[in-house]
Design a protein around this motif. Structure first.
Motif, short mmCIF file in Angstrom:
data_model
loop_
_atom_site.label_atom_id
_atom_site.label_comp_id
_atom_site.label_asym_id
_atom_site.label_seq_id
_atom_site.Cartn_x
_atom_site.Cartn_y
_atom_site.Cartn_z
N SER A 292 0.83 -1.21 0.00
CA SER A 292 0.00 0.00 0.00
C SER A 292 0.86 1.25 0.00
O SER A 292 0.61 2.19 -0.78
CB SER A 292 -0.91 0.02 1.23
N LEU A 293 1.87 1.28 0.86
CA LEU A 293 2.73 2.46 0.94
C LEU A 293 3.47 2.70 -0.38
O LEU A 293 3.63 3.85 -0.80
CB LEU A 293 3.72 2.32 2.10
N GLY A 294 3.89 1.63 -1.03
CA GLY A 294 4.56 1.78 -2.33
C GLY A 294 3.63 2.39 -3.37
O GLY A 294 4.04 3.27 -4.14
N LYS A 295 2.39 1.94 -3.40
CA LYS A 295 1.42 2.49 -4.36
C LYS A 295 1.10 3.94 -4.06
O LYS A 295 0.97 4.77 -4.97
CB LYS A 295 0.14 1.64 -4.35
N ILE A 296 0.93 4.26 -2.77
CA ILE A 296 0.65 5.65 -2.37
C ILE A 296 1.84 6.54 -2.73
O ILE A 296 1.66 7.65 -3.24
CB ILE A 296 0.32 5.71 -0.86
N LYS A 297 3.05 6.06 -2.48
CA LYS A 297 4.26 6.81 -2.81
C LYS A 297 4.30 7.14 -4.30
O LYS A 297 4.51 8.29 -4.67
CB LYS A 297 5.49 5.97 -2.42
N ARG A 298 4.05 6.14 -5.14
CA ARG A 298 4.06 6.38 -6.59
C ARG A 298 3.00 7.40 -6.99
O ARG A 298 3.25 8.27 -7.83
CB ARG A 298 3.89 5.06 -7.35
N ALA A 299 1.81 7.29 -6.40
CA ALA A 299 0.74 8.24 -6.74
C ALA A 299 1.08 9.66 -6.29
O ALA A 299 0.85 10.62 -7.02
CB ALA A 299 -0.57 7.78 -6.11
N ALA A 300 1.62 9.80 -5.08
CA ALA A 300 1.92 11.14 -4.54
C ALA A 300 3.08 11.78 -5.25
O ALA A 300 3.13 13.01 -5.39
CB ALA A 300 2.19 11.04 -3.04
N GLU A 301 4.03 10.97 -5.71
CA GLU A 301 5.22 11.53 -6.37
C GLU A 301 4.97 11.81 -7.85
O GLU A 301 5.77 12.50 -8.49
CB GLU A 301 6.40 10.57 -6.23
#
Length: 154
Positions: free
Chosen positions: A144-153
């Motif tokens: 989840s954190l990896g997907k959120i990171k990609r979306a936010a960046e």
């Protein structure tokens, strides 16, 4: 009440502003994009804030089950948390500024190291027991954190 690990958490550094990360994690309708287990959150009420309720559709393989939750913490650009009615756990996303970005932490808390007997019975009968299920939650948090990171960046 049944035993549960009191705190499970994971964190990641994100090269984005607190506002950009908040825009992703506070949009609970998008939870199904991030979480490998919570496939959909149906938000009841708008705008989202403390007291907002959700109906969540969870999936693990062929097993699908609903849960209900209530937002218990809502601090724009800092943290959002909800308490799951069926097992009394609290899920939180917390944003901490760090350099030119943030550290995003996802945590699941089982207050007092307890969950409901119904939840414990289902975890033991259908999800391989507490240890395996909680390890799965840790792996899911990292995903989840990896997907959120990609979306936010982006």
């Amino acid at each position: 009440m049944a035993e549960a690990t009191e705190l499970i958490e994971a964190s990641t550094d994100i090269s984005a502003s607190p506002e950009a990360v908040w825009a992703v994690v506070s949009d609970l309708r998008r939870m199904g994009e991030w979480s490998p287990q919570c496939r959909k959150m149906i938000v009841r009420g708008n705008p989202i804030g403390v007291g907002t309720t959700t109906i969540n559709i969870n999936r693990r393989g062929a097993l699908v089950w609903p849960t209900r939750a209530k937002v218990v913490r809502y601090e724009p650009n800092k943290a959002i948390a909800w308490r799951v009615a069926e097992n009394h756990t609290v899920w939180t996303y917390e944003i901490e500024p760090k350099g030119k970005g943030v550290v995003l932490t996802e945590r699941r808390e089982a207050p007092g190291g307890k969950t409901t007997a119904v939840s414990s019975t289902l975890v033991n009968a259908l999800m391989g027991g507490r240890e395996g299920f909680e390890n799965e939650l840790r792996v899911g948090m990292a995903e989840s954190l990896g997907k959120i990171k990609r979306a936010a960046e982006a």
